[in-house]
Design a protein around this motif. Structure first.
Motif, PDB file in Angstrom:
ATOM      1  N   VAL A  18      43.994  50.654  25.734  1.00 20.65           N
ATOM      2  CA  VAL A  18      43.913  50.765  27.199  1.00 20.65           C
ATOM      3  C   VAL A  18      45.097  50.055  27.844  1.00 20.65           C
ATOM      4  N   VAL A  19      45.447  48.898  27.326  1.00 23.39           N
ATOM      5  CA  VAL A  19      46.614  48.173  27.847  1.00 23.39           C
ATOM      6  C   VAL A  19      47.872  49.023  27.681  1.00 23.39           C
ATOM      7  N   ALA A  20      48.065  49.582  26.485  1.00 28.29           N
ATOM      8  CA  ALA A  20      49.260  50.385  26.228  1.00 28.29           C
ATOM      9  C   ALA A  20      49.306  51.617  27.129  1.00 28.29           C
ATOM     10  N   ALA A  21      48.167  52.291  27.304  1.00 27.72           N
ATOM     11  CA  ALA A  21      48.127  53.483  28.147  1.00 27.72           C
ATOM     12  C   ALA A  21      48.426  53.135  29.598  1.00 27.72           C
ATOM     13  N   GLY A  22      47.896  52.004  30.048  1.00 28.30           N
ATOM     14  CA  GLY A  22      48.156  51.577  31.416  1.00 28.30           C
ATOM     15  C   GLY A  22      49.623  51.265  31.648  1.00 28.30           C
ATOM     16  N   LEU A  23      50.230  50.566  30.696  1.00 27.73           N
ATOM     17  CA  LEU A  23      51.653  50.241  30.828  1.00 27.73           C
ATOM     18  C   LEU A  23      52.497  51.510  30.796  1.00 27.73           C
ATOM     19  N   ALA A  24      52.125  52.453  29.946  1.00 25.64           N
ATOM     20  CA  ALA A  24      52.863  53.711  29.870  1.00 25.64           C
ATOM     21  C   ALA A  24      52.764  54.494  31.174  1.00 25.64           C
ATOM     22  N   ALA A  25      51.666  54.294  31.908  1.00 27.76           N
ATOM     23  CA  ALA A  25      51.473  54.983  33.182  1.00 27.76           C
ATOM     24  C   ALA A  25      52.142  54.254  34.343  1.00 27.76           C
ATOM     25  N   GLY A  26      52.786  53.139  34.057  1.00 30.19           N
ATOM     26  CA  GLY A  26      53.525  52.431  35.100  1.00 30.19           C
ATOM     27  C   GLY A  26      52.869  51.168  35.619  1.00 30.19           C
ATOM     28  N   GLU A  27      51.728  50.760  35.028  1.00 31.08           N
ATOM     29  CA  GLU A  27      51.096  49.515  35.454  1.00 31.08           C
ATOM     30  C   GLU A  27      51.964  48.323  35.041  1.00 31.08           C
ATOM     31  N   ARG A  28      51.964  47.290  35.851  1.00 32.03           N
ATOM     32  CA  ARG A  28      52.866  46.160  35.651  1.00 32.03           C
ATOM     33  C   ARG A  28      52.320  45.171  34.614  1.00 32.03           C
ATOM     34  N   PRO A  29      53.112  44.857  33.586  1.00 30.49           N
ATOM     35  CA  PRO A  29      52.655  43.874  32.599  1.00 30.49           C
ATOM     36  C   PRO A  29      52.433  42.499  33.217  1.00 30.49           C
ATOM     37  N   GLU A  30      53.209  42.157  34.246  1.00 31.26           N
ATOM     38  CA  GLU A  30      53.044  40.856  34.901  1.00 31.26           C
ATOM     39  C   GLU A  30      51.664  40.732  35.539  1.00 31.26           C
ATOM     40  N   ASP A  31      51.170  41.840  36.107  1.00 28.88           N
ATOM     41  CA  ASP A  31      49.846  41.826  36.722  1.00 28.88           C
ATOM     42  C   ASP A  31      48.756  41.651  35.670  1.00 28.88           C
ATOM     43  N   ALA A  32      48.940  42.303  34.531  1.00 29.12           N
ATOM     44  CA  ALA A  32      47.959  42.186  33.459  1.00 29.12           C
ATOM     45  C   ALA A  32      47.913  40.759  32.908  1.00 29.12           C
ATOM     46  N   ALA A  33      49.087  40.171  32.706  1.00 24.99           N
ATOM     47  CA  ALA A  33      49.151  38.794  32.196  1.00 24.99           C
ATOM     48  C   ALA A  33      48.514  37.819  33.180  1.00 24.99           C
ATOM     49  N   LEU A  34      48.758  38.032  34.470  1.00 27.44           N
ATOM     50  CA  LEU A  34      48.150  37.174  35.485  1.00 27.44           C
ATOM     51  C   LEU A  34      46.635  37.301  35.464  1.00 27.44           C
ATOM     52  N   ALA A  35      46.128  38.522  35.335  1.00 26.71           N
ATOM     53  CA  ALA A  35      44.681  38.728  35.308  1.00 26.71           C
ATOM     54  C   ALA A  35      44.043  37.993  34.133  1.00 26.71           C
ATOM     55  N   ALA A  36      44.709  37.989  32.991  1.00 27.43           N
ATOM     56  CA  ALA A  36      44.182  37.280  31.825  1.00 27.43           C
ATOM     57  C   ALA A  36      44.084  35.785  32.095  1.00 27.43           C
ATOM     58  N   ARG A  37      45.127  35.216  32.712  1.00 25.26           N
ATOM     59  CA  ARG A  37      45.115  33.782  33.018  1.00 25.26           C
ATOM     60  C   ARG A  37      44.075  33.453  34.080  1.00 25.26           C
ATOM     61  N   MET A  38      43.949  34.308  35.068  1.00 25.92           N
ATOM     62  CA  MET A  38      42.973  34.078  36.128  1.00 25.92           C
ATOM     63  C   MET A  38      41.555  34.120  35.575  1.00 25.92           C
ATOM     64  N   LEU A  39      41.281  35.104  34.735  1.00 19.20           N
ATOM     65  CA  LEU A  39      39.930  35.219  34.181  1.00 19.20           C
ATOM     66  C   LEU A  39      39.584  33.990  33.355  1.00 19.20           C
ATOM     67  N   HIS A  40      40.566  33.483  32.622  1.00 18.56           N
ATOM     68  CA  HIS A  40      40.328  32.264  31.837  1.00 18.56           C
ATOM     69  C   HIS A  40      40.002  31.089  32.746  1.00 18.56           C
ATOM     70  N   ALA A  41      40.731  30.945  33.833  1.00 15.71           N
ATOM     71  CA  ALA A  41      40.470  29.847  34.764  1.00 15.71           C
ATOM     72  C   ALA A  41      39.070  29.944  35.356  1.00 15.71           C
ATOM     73  N   TYR A  42      38.639  31.153  35.661  1.00 14.44           N
ATOM     74  CA  TYR A  42      37.315  31.325  36.253  1.00 14.44           C
ATOM     75  C   TYR A  42      36.206  31.120  35.220  1.00 14.44           C
ATOM     76  N   GLU A  43      36.482  31.459  33.962  1.00 14.26           N
ATOM     77  CA  GLU A  43      35.496  31.158  32.922  1.00 14.26           C
ATOM     78  C   GLU A  43      35.353  29.648  32.751  1.00 14.26           C
ATOM     79  N   THR A  44      36.468  28.936  32.813  1.00 17.50           N
ATOM     80  CA  THR A  44      36.426  27.480  32.742  1.00 17.50           C
ATOM     81  C   THR A  44      35.614  26.905  33.898  1.00 17.50           C
ATOM     82  N   ALA A  45      35.775  27.490  35.083  1.00 16.01           N
ATOM     83  CA  ALA A  45      35.012  27.037  36.241  1.00 16.01           C
ATOM     84  C   ALA A  45      33.505  27.237  36.026  1.00 16.01           C
ATOM     85  N   PHE A  46      33.149  28.301  35.330  1.00 12.69           N
ATOM     86  CA  PHE A  46      31.740  28.553  35.017  1.00 12.69           C
ATOM     87  C   PHE A  46      31.145  27.415  34.198  1.00 12.69           C
ATOM     88  N   TRP A  47      31.802  27.064  33.128  1.00 13.02           N
ATOM     89  CA  TRP A  47      31.277  26.003  32.257  1.00 13.02           C
ATOM     90  C   TRP A  47      31.286  24.652  32.972  1.00 13.02           C
TER      91      TRP A  47
END
Length: 219
Positions: free
Chosen positions: A183-212
């Motif tokens: 899914v990541v590869a298909a999205g990037l091939a369609a023009g989705e920005r890798p920087e946005d994907a990397a940011l989403a991964a970091r953000m999700l981690h921060a919010y999971e930490t907030a949960f605990w």
């Protein structure tokens, strides 16, 4: 080209998240048998809200990105949340909580930042963002769930049915990593920005930490 870029992005995001992992006070207290029953009820109540929200988020993503490989991937995640919802009720029952108790539970705001962010990305984000965020954070989340299940067995005397929700998430579904990477590869091939994907991964981690951290507050 997109496959190579996706592989590099996954590896880099995993490394970034691994480097930012810190102590998990709630799990440390749980493994010591020092989490009181009412705080376990918090865990059940928060997860009740999270599973319900994530199920809708993944269903929305499947409708926004119906073509392969994203459609089947997100639909599978939504179906997995259905299974988790049933297992969560067994955990709640072991704590003496009914469905009415779960519905009446008032969630803690910082414990719900994770599903709120996922819902935001489901509505407005790119498919590669969510796929990478789930994949990059999978190892940490699975390890935490495995530790919760083991602590509930060993310290709180719960049986396999009661810990089934956490055992379910401790192991990745077969083929999950490959599907997410596709899914990541298909999205990037369609023009989705890798920087946005990397940011989403970091953000999700921060919010999971907030949960605990929210679960451990005041303990």
């Amino acid at each position: 080209m997109a496959d190579d870029l996706a592989a590099e992005l996954v590896a880099r995001s995993r490394a970034d998240i691994a480097a930012s992992v810190g102590p998990n006070r709630f799990l440390e207290l749980l493994e010591a048998g020092e989490v009181p029953p009412e705080r376990l009820a918090w865990l059940a109540g928060e997860e009740f809200r999270i599973v319900g929200s994530d199920r809708r988020s993944f269903a929305l993503l499947a409708s926004r990105f119906p073509e392969a490989p994203a459609g089947a991937f997100f639909l599978g995640l939504a179906q997995g949340e259905n299974e988790a919802f049933v297992l969560l009720q067994d955990f709640a029952a072991a704590l003496g909580l009914s469905d009415k108790d779960l519905i009446a539970y008032e969630p803690k705001p910082l414990a719900q930042t994770y599903p709120a962010y996922l819902a935001q990305r489901a509505a407005f984000g790119a498919s590669s963002e969510v796929a990478l965020a789930m994949l990059a954070n999978l190892e940490e989340w699975g390890a935490y769930c495995g530790r919760v299940a083991e602590a509930l067995r060993g310290r709180y005397g719960m049986d396999e049915r009661a810990v089934g929700f956490f055992a379910f998430f401790a192991e990745a579904p077969p083929g999950f990593a490959d599907q997410a990477a596709d899914v990541v590869a298909a999205g990037l091939a369609a023009g989705e920005r890798p920087e946005d994907a990397a940011l989403a991964a970091r953000m999700l981690h921060a919010y999971e930490t907030a949960f605990w951290n929210a679960l451990a507050e005041g303990l």
